[in-house]
Write a protein that holds these residues in place. Structure first.
Motif, short mmCIF file in Angstrom:
data_model
loop_
_atom_site.label_atom_id
_atom_site.label_comp_id
_atom_site.label_asym_id
_atom_site.label_seq_id
_atom_site.Cartn_x
_atom_site.Cartn_y
_atom_site.Cartn_z
N THR A 2 0.84 -1.20 0.00
CA THR A 2 0.00 0.00 0.00
C THR A 2 0.88 1.25 0.00
OG1 THR A 2 -0.12 0.37 2.39
CG2 THR A 2 -1.58 -1.31 1.46
N ARG A 17 7.20 -7.94 7.61
CA ARG A 17 6.28 -9.08 7.53
C ARG A 17 6.65 -10.17 8.52
NH1 ARG A 17 5.76 -14.01 5.16
NH2 ARG A 17 7.88 -13.96 4.32
N ASN A 23 1.02 -6.90 7.46
CA ASN A 23 0.39 -7.50 6.29
C ASN A 23 -0.25 -6.40 5.45
OD1 ASN A 23 -1.17 -8.84 4.40
ND2 ASN A 23 -2.01 -10.32 5.85
N ASP A 25 -2.28 -6.52 3.11
CA ASP A 25 -3.69 -6.79 2.80
C ASP A 25 -4.63 -6.38 3.93
OD1 ASP A 25 -2.93 -7.87 0.35
OD2 ASP A 25 -2.71 -9.89 1.19
N THR A 26 -4.12 -6.33 5.15
CA THR A 26 -4.97 -5.98 6.30
C THR A 26 -4.53 -4.69 6.99
OG1 THR A 26 -3.62 -7.30 7.83
CG2 THR A 26 -5.46 -8.42 6.72
#
Length: 327
Positions: A2, A17, A23, A25-26
């Motif tokens: 992002t 990570r 993450n 994605d979250t």
């Protein structure tokens, strides 16, 4: 990845990570979960809750949502409880400026092999006639505020080296329980930075004794990351390579220029020594420190208990295990 991770190198992304449970994605969901907890503390004025700001607290607490929120709350609570410290909280404040110019703190140009920023303090540089220990703490906090803007340092963290050479017993007597509590609360409990190691070098016996007294008030994780090297710079070099250290620490680089970091913060105002108007914060040192009543360290205002001093061997050194990684 992002936009919030845009400042991270591929290596640091992987480290975030693996070590911090970050993450992409979250990420926005993680941030929102922390933000949603703000309503549970109406007693605190959360002056900033944007995504990038909350993210640094998540990284400091390995994306444990509640722990990240607790750190965020303590960050603002500390500032509310110590309002005088944060008046004129800028590099050009007279006390902060002089502390910065004397190297409180300094910062080495090279990162260590874990990508951590190396901060240095030369304790004997403290000029008691020009600024207080509170000013030094303010200068350190202000510097950390500037450095933590770097997302790489949010993930990789910091290392601190304190050189106690020529730090006198008279100077040490100013390290009262209330002053130490203020520093511990500000740095250990209320700031979103990851400290991978705190190294004492050339510490006199009374600094060793002082550490014995404050040790119980430090978190276990903090205690594991404090190393008392004494005059044994070889043990320091096992953890921080001499190729990136100045000669004061037995390194291969020239002596450290105390004004390096100060010039970065002050820019063209570094050489401007004209007198500034002093606000209410810059009261005489006695007035500042008198108001710092310890909450947890209920000891006398002496440096250490007499019984501790009697038991201390002046040549005693504490053997510490090498720090292998950031946990």
């Amino acid at each position: 990845m992002t936009h919030l991770q845009a400042g991270l190198s591929p290596e640091t992304l992987e480290k975030a990570r693996l070590e911090l449970n970050e993450n992409p994605d979250t990420l926005h969901q993680d941030i929102q979960e922390v933000r949603d907890m703000v309503i549970t503390r109406p007693d605190i004025g959360f002056l900033r809750t944007d995504d990038a700001f909350i993210l640094r607290f998540l990284r400091a607490r390995k994306f444990q949502h509640f722990e990240a929120f607790r750190l965020l709350a303590q960050y603002f609570e500390y500032r509310q409880q110590n309002l005088d410290m944060f008046k004129s909280f800028k590099a050009t404040d007279p006390g902060i400026k002089q502390a910065l110019k004397d190297g409180f703190p300094g910062g080495l140009a090279n990162l260590d092999h874990y990508g951590r920023k190396i901060l240095v303090l030369f304790a004997a540089n403290w000029d008691q006639s020009r600024y207080t220990l509170v000013d030094i703490l303010r200068a350190i906090l202000l510097s950390l505020e500037a450095m933590i803007e770097d997302p790489e340092l949010q993930v990789n963290g910091f290392v601190l080296i304190i050189d106690w050479s020529n730090f006198t017993f008279k100077q040490a007597s100013k390290l009262t329980p209330s002053m130490l509590r203020l520093a511990i609360e500000g740095l250990q409990d209320s700031f979103p930075a990851r400290f991978g190691g705190i190294h004492f070098v050339n510490q006199p016996w009374y600094i060793h004794a002082l550490y014995t007294v404050i040790r119980p008030f430090l978190k276990e994780k903090t205690r594991k990351r404090i190393f008392l090297h004494g005059n044994n710079l070889n043990s320091l070099h096992q953890l921080i390579h001499p190729e990136i250290l100045p000669s004061e620490f037995g390194g291969m680089l020239p002596p450290y220029d105390m004004g390096t970091w100060a010039r970065t913060l002050l820019d063209h105002e570094y050489d401007d020594d004209s007198e500034c108007n002093v606000d209410s914060f810059n009261a005489p040192p006695k007035d500042i420190e008198k108001d710092l009543s310890p909450k947890s360290m209920k000891r006398s205002q002496s440096v250490v208990d007499p019984g501790v001093l009697k038991r201390m061997d002046k040549n005693e050194e504490e053997n510490m295990q090498p720090l292998l990684s950031l946990d």
